[in-house]
Design a protein around this motif. Structure first.
Motif, PDB file in Angstrom:
ATOM      1  N   ASP A 108     -33.168  11.863  60.868  1.00 37.02           N
ATOM      2  CA  ASP A 108     -31.728  11.719  60.651  1.00 37.02           C
ATOM      3  C   ASP A 108     -31.041  11.689  62.019  1.00 37.02           C
ATOM      4  OD1 ASP A 108     -29.258  11.550  59.542  1.00 37.02           O
ATOM      5  OD2 ASP A 108     -29.098  13.681  59.039  1.00 37.02           O
ATOM      6  N   VAL A 109     -30.684  10.476  62.502  1.00 35.18           N
ATOM      7  CA  VAL A 109     -30.067  10.331  63.820  1.00 35.18           C
ATOM      8  C   VAL A 109     -28.781   9.528  63.701  1.00 35.18           C
ATOM      9  CG1 VAL A 109     -32.226  10.474  65.103  1.00 35.18           C
ATOM     10  CG2 VAL A 109     -31.465   8.272  64.246  1.00 35.18           C
ATOM     11  N   ARG A 110     -28.000   9.551  64.773  1.00 30.88           N
ATOM     12  CA  ARG A 110     -26.724   8.845  64.789  1.00 30.88           C
ATOM     13  C   ARG A 110     -26.915   7.346  64.621  1.00 30.88           C
ATOM     14  NH1 ARG A 110     -24.102  11.091  70.291  1.00 30.88           N
ATOM     15  NH2 ARG A 110     -23.357   8.939  70.223  1.00 30.88           N
ATOM     16  N   ASP A 111     -25.919   6.704  63.947  1.00 33.53           N
ATOM     17  CA  ASP A 111     -26.039   5.273  63.672  1.00 33.53           C
ATOM     18  C   ASP A 111     -26.145   4.441  64.941  1.00 33.53           C
ATOM     19  OD1 ASP A 111     -26.072   5.613  60.984  1.00 33.53           O
ATOM     20  OD2 ASP A 111     -23.980   5.054  60.636  1.00 33.53           O
ATOM     21  N   ASP A 112     -25.399   4.820  66.021  1.00 34.89           N
ATOM     22  CA  ASP A 112     -25.458   4.019  67.237  1.00 34.89           C
ATOM     23  C   ASP A 112     -26.833   4.100  67.896  1.00 34.89           C
ATOM     24  OD1 ASP A 112     -25.081   6.684  67.806  1.00 34.89           O
ATOM     25  OD2 ASP A 112     -23.918   6.313  69.630  1.00 34.89           O
ATOM     26  N   LEU A 113     -27.468   5.271  67.824  1.00 33.42           N
ATOM     27  CA  LEU A 113     -28.822   5.396  68.365  1.00 33.42           C
ATOM     28  C   LEU A 113     -29.837   4.676  67.480  1.00 33.42           C
ATOM     29  CD1 LEU A 113     -28.909   9.102  69.634  1.00 33.42           C
ATOM     30  CD2 LEU A 113     -28.613   7.010  70.963  1.00 33.42           C
ATOM     31  N   VAL A 114     -29.596   4.690  66.161  1.00 31.02           N
ATOM     32  CA  VAL A 114     -30.484   3.950  65.257  1.00 31.02           C
ATOM     33  C   VAL A 114     -30.450   2.468  65.606  1.00 31.02           C
ATOM     34  CG1 VAL A 114     -30.854   3.212  62.882  1.00 31.02           C
ATOM     35  CG2 VAL A 114     -30.352   5.597  63.370  1.00 31.02           C
ATOM     36  N   LEU A 115     -29.241   1.942  65.851  1.00 32.14           N
ATOM     37  CA  LEU A 115     -29.109   0.532  66.200  1.00 32.14           C
ATOM     38  C   LEU A 115     -29.893   0.210  67.468  1.00 32.14           C
ATOM     39  CD1 LEU A 115     -27.798  -2.254  65.916  1.00 32.14           C
ATOM     40  CD2 LEU A 115     -25.827  -1.375  67.180  1.00 32.14           C
ATOM     41  N   GLU A 116     -29.767   1.017  68.510  1.00 35.62           N
ATOM     42  CA  GLU A 116     -30.472   0.757  69.764  1.00 35.62           C
ATOM     43  C   GLU A 116     -31.982   0.938  69.604  1.00 35.62           C
ATOM     44  OE1 GLU A 116     -28.778   2.326  73.379  1.00 35.62           O
ATOM     45  OE2 GLU A 116     -26.838   2.581  72.416  1.00 35.62           O
ATOM     46  N   ALA A 117     -32.396   1.891  68.763  1.00 37.74           N
ATOM     47  CA  ALA A 117     -33.831   2.084  68.511  1.00 37.74           C
ATOM     48  C   ALA A 117     -34.417   0.883  67.778  1.00 37.74           C
ATOM     49  CB  ALA A 117     -34.047   3.364  67.716  1.00 37.74           C
ATOM     50  N   VAL A 118     -33.655   0.326  66.825  1.00 34.01           N
ATOM     51  CA  VAL A 118     -34.118  -0.867  66.107  1.00 34.01           C
ATOM     52  C   VAL A 118     -34.243  -2.045  67.078  1.00 34.01           C
ATOM     53  CG1 VAL A 118     -33.434  -2.589  64.393  1.00 34.01           C
ATOM     54  CG2 VAL A 118     -33.255  -0.158  63.851  1.00 34.01           C
ATOM     55  N   GLU A 119     -33.280  -2.205  67.963  1.00 33.97           N
ATOM     56  CA  GLU A 119     -33.359  -3.295  68.947  1.00 33.97           C
ATOM     57  C   GLU A 119     -34.555  -3.106  69.873  1.00 33.97           C
ATOM     58  OE1 GLU A 119     -29.535  -2.991  70.724  1.00 33.97           O
ATOM     59  OE2 GLU A 119     -28.554  -4.319  69.271  1.00 33.97           O
ATOM     60  N   ALA A 120     -34.834  -1.856  70.260  1.00 29.36           N
ATOM     61  CA  ALA A 120     -35.999  -1.588  71.106  1.00 29.36           C
ATOM     62  C   ALA A 120     -37.295  -1.913  70.372  1.00 29.36           C
ATOM     63  CB  ALA A 120     -35.995  -0.123  71.548  1.00 29.36           C
ATOM     64  N   LEU A 121     -37.363  -1.529  69.110  1.00 31.17           N
ATOM     65  CA  LEU A 121     -38.566  -1.800  68.320  1.00 31.17           C
ATOM     66  C   LEU A 121     -38.741  -3.302  68.105  1.00 31.17           C
ATOM     67  CD1 LEU A 121     -40.818  -0.155  67.069  1.00 31.17           C
ATOM     68  CD2 LEU A 121     -39.496   0.001  64.964  1.00 31.17           C
ATOM     69  N   GLY A 122     -37.621  -4.003  67.948  1.00 31.75           N
ATOM     70  CA  GLY A 122     -37.696  -5.458  67.819  1.00 31.75           C
ATOM     71  C   GLY A 122     -38.187  -6.114  69.091  1.00 31.75           C
ATOM     72  N   ALA A 123     -37.775  -5.584  70.249  1.00 34.99           N
ATOM     73  CA  ALA A 123     -38.228  -6.143  71.520  1.00 34.99           C
ATOM     74  C   ALA A 123     -39.723  -5.916  71.731  1.00 34.99           C
ATOM     75  CB  ALA A 123     -37.437  -5.519  72.671  1.00 34.99           C
ATOM     76  N   ILE A 124     -40.247  -4.814  71.187  1.00 35.83           N
ATOM     77  CA  ILE A 124     -41.678  -4.509  71.335  1.00 35.83           C
ATOM     78  C   ILE A 124     -42.524  -5.388  70.424  1.00 35.83           C
ATOM     79  CG2 ILE A 124     -43.409  -2.679  70.975  1.00 35.83           C
ATOM     80  CD1 ILE A 124     -41.204  -0.680  71.754  1.00 35.83           C
ATOM     81  N   ARG A 125     -41.981  -5.738  69.246  1.00 41.67           N
ATOM     82  CA  ARG A 125     -42.671  -6.599  68.275  1.00 41.67           C
ATOM     83  C   ARG A 125     -44.009  -6.023  67.835  1.00 41.67           C
ATOM     84  NH1 ARG A 125     -41.241 -12.898  69.817  1.00 41.67           N
ATOM     85  NH2 ARG A 125     -38.982 -12.579  69.901  1.00 41.67           N
ATOM     86  N   SER A 126     -43.961  -4.805  67.371  1.00 40.95           N
ATOM     87  CA  SER A 126     -45.165  -4.161  66.846  1.00 40.95           C
ATOM     88  C   SER A 126     -45.287  -4.487  65.359  1.00 40.95           C
ATOM     89  CB  SER A 126     -45.077  -2.643  67.048  1.00 40.95           C
ATOM     90  OG  SER A 126     -46.112  -1.994  66.352  1.00 40.95           O
ATOM     91  N   ASN A 127     -46.434  -5.038  64.968  1.00 41.80           N
ATOM     92  CA  ASN A 127     -46.624  -5.409  63.553  1.00 41.80           C
ATOM     93  C   ASN A 127     -46.553  -4.211  62.626  1.00 41.80           C
ATOM     94  OD1 ASN A 127     -46.950  -8.042  64.396  1.00 41.80           O
ATOM     95  ND2 ASN A 127     -49.176  -7.967  64.362  1.00 41.80           N
ATOM     96  N   ARG A 147     -23.779  -4.577  61.850  1.00 43.85           N
ATOM     97  CA  ARG A 147     -24.549  -4.765  63.083  1.00 43.85           C
ATOM     98  C   ARG A 147     -25.970  -4.247  62.929  1.00 43.85           C
ATOM     99  NH1 ARG A 147     -22.264  -2.502  68.378  1.00 43.85           N
ATOM    100  NH2 ARG A 147     -24.179  -3.509  69.097  1.00 43.85           N
ATOM    101  N   LEU A 148     -26.136  -3.145  62.201  1.00 43.84           N
ATOM    102  CA  LEU A 148     -27.469  -2.601  62.002  1.00 43.84           C
ATOM    103  C   LEU A 148     -28.292  -3.517  61.099  1.00 43.84           C
ATOM    104  CD1 LEU A 148     -29.549  -0.437  62.427  1.00 43.84           C
ATOM    105  CD2 LEU A 148     -28.503   0.912  60.595  1.00 43.84           C
ATOM    106  N   GLN A 149     -27.659  -4.060  60.040  1.00 44.72           N
ATOM    107  CA  GLN A 149     -28.382  -5.003  59.187  1.00 44.72           C
ATOM    108  C   GLN A 149     -28.853  -6.224  59.990  1.00 44.72           C
ATOM    109  OE1 GLN A 149     -26.903  -5.993  55.216  1.00 44.72           O
ATOM    110  NE2 GLN A 149     -25.318  -4.429  55.445  1.00 44.72           N
ATOM    111  N   GLU A 150     -27.964  -6.747  60.838  1.00 41.54           N
ATOM    112  CA  GLU A 150     -28.332  -7.910  61.645  1.00 41.54           C
ATOM    113  C   GLU A 150     -29.488  -7.570  62.588  1.00 41.54           C
ATOM    114  OE1 GLU A 150     -24.945  -9.625  63.621  1.00 41.54           O
ATOM    115  OE2 GLU A 150     -23.678  -9.255  61.878  1.00 41.54           O
ATOM    116  N   ALA A 151     -29.436  -6.386  63.199  1.00 37.75           N
ATOM    117  CA  ALA A 151     -30.510  -5.996  64.122  1.00 37.75           C
ATOM    118  C   ALA A 151     -31.832  -5.832  63.378  1.00 37.75           C
ATOM    119  CB  ALA A 151     -30.134  -4.696  64.831  1.00 37.75           C
ATOM    120  N   LEU A 152     -31.792  -5.249  62.180  1.00 31.49           N
ATOM    121  CA  LEU A 152     -33.011  -5.056  61.390  1.00 31.49           C
ATOM    122  C   LEU A 152     -33.625  -6.398  60.999  1.00 31.49           C
ATOM    123  CD1 LEU A 152     -31.780  -2.108  59.154  1.00 31.49           C
ATOM    124  CD2 LEU A 152     -33.755  -2.025  60.677  1.00 31.49           C
TER     125      LEU A 152
END
Length: 880
Positions: free
Chosen positions: A475-494, A511-516
């Motif tokens: 359970d983390v803040r929405d702004d950190l969730v957004l940045e974590a999703v972008e980081a995970l997307g940049a890593i491209r781990s299957n 914005r979070l839906q778009e990032a996901l």
């Protein structure tokens, strides 16, 4: 990428005839300088490097004639089997025109004693025609007037110059032109002893003082040219007082007193006294120009200012080149332990802040400054020019020294975003970087967590995938969730698909839906694509729906990997929603264009989409905002959908035709080549769609046919091309064997194109498959035990003392590599070794022999190790 990353990528994908790639290589080497040598040298000594790559690297010595090439080229030539590469390596050593390069050639002459190599070495050494030192020195001093003679002189000095010749060589530096000066410096720095280093330190300080004088002179002359002539006298007097007042206060005071008296005073004798005491171009200009003004020669003064300005500009260019050369020589002296590092670093540090226009100075400082010298490294943060800061970061980053972690961690905070990102890239290459970032990530402080997420995003840190997935489950803040999703997307781990899909639903911020959706689409895996399709049913935002559609279609990129038939209805529904004016909200055109990447075996779906898009095209043409470009793009999609629909309607008939052609393929004879050609052309037909079942059948046929011996090269080439069209990865290794064994350009080219079609890059084609199993055939029990100890537990190893003992082992368990002598008690082992390879009992053979006249000769022979050799040499030969 950092320059070092880009160099590694270039070396890994070497294209011999790509002119633009060669230009980029030279640009990278100009940036990295000698820091590139570990990468270049490691490819040069690596046994699996292609001959073309080795020749390319050796050819670089013509433009980048660094003395540091010598140990790498020597190491490569000590084991090089190809005579052509050996020849080019000896030429490279010769063109360096250095004492150390000549010593390397002499060392090779004692090791490589076969007649061909001895002939090459004698040519480069030219020992029969050596002349005394004055002869070569005279030729070298021809300089730019006769560059060929100057280089001949430098090569001769490399052979005859000794430590006692240092005074004569140093005296020759006076008045030498730029080329001669450069060649003399290279000769001097190679002389034994500490004396050259001390002279270089003095030359460095003298050059720096002259450069500062010329810089100051240029600034002064610019002011004098733009200012009033009446104010020039006072400005020159003030500049002279600032410069020489500390050393000659009495004379300066008398001059100023005479100037203040006006017409009754006579300052000229005092100025002439200072003129006799002046040192350097700046002081000479001040005294001479002031004398001319006092004499009332205004026109002569104007000409003198213009002349001094031109001289200062040209002088700075020449002295700048000299400073770069001296800095390179100082680094070489430190590397050879001829000068203490601390002394040179202190000298460079002082100059680093005083002179900002020398790439050589910056590079030398960054190469030598210790990672623990925090105060010295802080000078880099204070550099006002972002380009110079970036260049220093690249030079430090090329060291890949773990102790620089704190420096790069702070450099990430640079006010220029691009400079901060470059620091992040360099930071990511260091061993301790990941633990340091993880400390920030796990600190619980939002700003530190955000910094860590930014580093993960910019660098695509693969090791961060698991911690990020665990982070997103908490359970983390929405702004950190957004940045974590972008980081995970940049890593491209299957493995991230389930976590990202679990977070994706309509209740999340836009914005979070778009990032996901962006992160899932970037994965390009069937799991992510089908997950997007399943989630799209409950999503509403049009920008999210269209990206989900593109992500789904991107996960199934061809008829060899089509969209499953069971999800086609849901796919059609998603396309309809994106094209709907209410739900899609203007995404119709983007959805239509996305269907260019639709691959499935539902003919009716293609037909329905073609009709629907045709209606849209008709409506588009009737509207006032009709756009020809949009019309052409939609028309192309409609045409392509119609073509695929027509092709699918005939797929069964076409497959039967292909199977019939395979069945009627002659086993040999004149009709075989035309039959293979016809089969290849049928598969290349743009209207033909190959399903997975037929692709597997054709791949099996190719494997069986490749096993046949004594085939015409044209038949093998057609088989390779057919194999490439199947896109079956099982064919990679067999086609690699064909590529490596091909002697003709036609077969080699066909095998290469087929491997590229199977998804390999240039580097992967030349790289052999990893070795997992080894049979050691060695008659000597002592040497066999030594090799077994060296190999350790990294491979599956069997051992045998003779071919009789080895044969049943190979028959029961074929191996990747057979390490063998070339003869045993029964005679020559090569025919037996060839038989083992042809019967697929071993993939490669590594000869371990004491016979010095042995050469690989066959493509299946991995190389030759000459006894006695070290365990390290064996491990190096086994590198992929």
């Amino acid at each position: 990428m950092t320059p070092l990353d880009e160099l590694r990528a270039w070396l890994g994908n070497h294209l011999e005839n790509d002119a633009s790639a060669q230009v980029r290589l030279h640009q990278l080497l100009q940036q990295l300088r000698q820091m590139a040598l570990p990468e270049l040298g490691s490819r040069l000594v690596k046994g699996s490097s292609s001959l073309a790559l080795k020749r390319t690297i050796l050819g670089l010595t013509a433009k980048f004639d660094w003395p540091e090439w010598v140990p790498w080229v020597l190491q490569a030539l000590q084991q090089e089997q190809d005579l052509g590469v050996f020849d080019e390596g000896c030429v490279a050593l010769g063109r360096l025109e250095l004492r150390s390069a000549r010593e390397a050639l002499l060392h090779l002459a004692t090791q490589r004693t076969d007649p061909d190599r001895q002939l090459i070495l004698r040519r480069e050494l030219g020992a029969e025609s050596l002349q005394p030192l004055p002869f070569y020195l005279g030729r070298l001093l021809e300089g730019e007037a006769n560059a060929r003679l100057a280089h001949q002189g430098a090569r001769g000095l490399a052979a005859v110059a000794e430590a006692e010749d240092l005074p004569a060589l140093w005296q020759a530096m006076e008045g030498a032109d730029p080329l001669a000066s450069r060649l003399l410096l290279r000769t001097i720095v190679e002389l034994p002893g500490n004396a050259p280093g001390l002279l270089l330190l003095d030359l460095f300080q003298q050059t720096l003082r002259s450069l500062e004088d010329l810089e100051t002179l240029e600034i002064l002359t610019q002011r004098l040219q733009s200012g009033a002539r009446t104010a020039a006298k006072g400005e020159l007097a003030q500049a002279l007082a600032r410069r020489m007042g500390g050393e000659h206060p009495t004379t300066l005071q008398a001059m100023e007193q005479a100037l203040s008296e006006g017409d009754s005073g006579d300052p000229l004798p005092h100025v002439e006294t200072l003129r006799a005491l002046a040192k350097g171009p700046y002081e000479l200009f001040l005294t001479e120009s002031l004398s001319i003004l006092l004499e009332g020669k205004v026109a002569r003064f104007s000409a003198m200012v213009t002349e001094a300005q031109d001289t200062s500009v040209k002088g700075q260019a020449l002295l700048g080149a000299t400073l770069n050369q001296v800095c390179n020589c100082l680094v070489r002296q430190v590397s050879a332990d001829q000068l203490p590092r601390d002394q040179v670093v202190a000298l460079l540090l002082e100059a680093f802040g005083r002179f900002a226009h020398s790439d050589g100075l910056d590079h030398a400082f960054c190469r030598l400054v210790p990672a623990s010298a925090k105060e010295a490294l802080e000078r880099i943060y204070a550099i006002p020019d972002p380009k110079r800061r970036t260049a220093c970061l690249d030079a430090l980053g090329a060291r890949e020294e773990d102790g620089l972690c704190p420096f790069f961690l702070r450099a990430m905070q640079d006010e220029i975003i691009e400079v901060g990102h470059r620091a992040m890239h360099h930071f990511a290459k260091l061993p301790s970087s990941f633990p340091a970032v993880m400390e920030l990530f796990q600190s619980g402080q939002p700003e530190q967590v955000r910094t860590a997420l930014r580093i993960f995003t910019v660098n695509g840190t693969e090791a961060a995938a698991e911690p990020l997935m665990a982070f997103l489950k908490t359970d983390v803040r929405d702004d950190l969730v957004l940045e974590a999703v972008e980081a995970l997307g940049a890593i491209r781990s299957n493995a991230a698909s389930p976590v990202l899909l679990d977070l994706l639903h309509d209740g999340k911020p836009a914005r979070l839906q778009e990032a996901l959706v962006e992160s899932l689409a970037g994965l390009g895996t069937p799991e992510a694509g089908l997950g997007l399709l399943a989630k799209s049913t409950h999503l509403k935002l049009p920008q999210v729906l269209i990206r989900a559609l593109e992500g789904l279609l991107g996960a199934f990129p061809g008829f060899d990997r089509p969209i499953p038939m069971e999800v086609v209805p849901a796919l059609e529904q998603l396309i309809s929603r994106c094209c709907d004016d209410r739900e899609g909200e203007g995404q119709r055109l983007r959805a239509i264009l996305a269907t260019q990447n639709l691959y499935c075996f539902d003919q009716t779906l293609y037909s329905r989409l073609k009709d629907a898009f045709s209606d849209f095209l008709f409506d588009l043409r009737t509207k006032g905002d009709w756009d020809r470009d949009t019309n052409d793009r939609v028309a192309a999609v409609v045409k392509e959908l119609g073509r695929r629909s027509a092709s699918l309607s005939h797929i069964a008939d076409r497959e039967e035709k292909v199977r019939g052609m395979v069945g009627m393929l002659p086993p040999k004879g004149p009709g075989r080549t035309p039959a293979l050609l016809a089969l290849r052309e049928a598969l290349q037909d743009p209207e033909f769609i190959m399903r997975a079942e037929l692709a597997a059948e054709l791949a099996g046929m190719v494997l069986r046919e490749l096993d046949h011996k004594d085939q015409d090269w044209r038949d093998l080439a057609r088989l390779c091309e057919i194999g490439g069209l199947t896109r079956q990865l099982d064919l990679v290794e067999p086609l690699k064997e064909v590529f490596k064994g091909a002697t003709g350009l036609g077969l080699r080219s066909a095998a290469k194109e087929s491997l590229l079609a199977l998804g390999l890059d240039e580097a992967s084609i030349s790289r052999r498959a990893p070795i997992r199993s080894i049979l050691l055939l060695e008659p000597s029990a002592f040497f066999r035990k030594r090799l077994l100890t060296a190999l350790g537990q990294h491979w599956e190893i069997q051992e045998a003392s003779s071919r009789t003992e080895a044969a049943p082992l190979l028959a029961e368990h074929p191996v990747d590599l057979l390490i063998s002598e070339q003869s045993d008690g029964q005679g020559d082992l090569r025919p037996w070794l060839k038989l083992q390879h042809e019967t697929h009992r071993c993939r490669h053979v590594l000869l371990s022999t004491a016979a010095r006249d042995t050469s690989p000769g066959e493509p299946w022979i991995l190389g030759v190790l000459y006894k006695p050799y070290s365990p390290e040499a064996l491990l190096k030969a086994l590198e992929p």
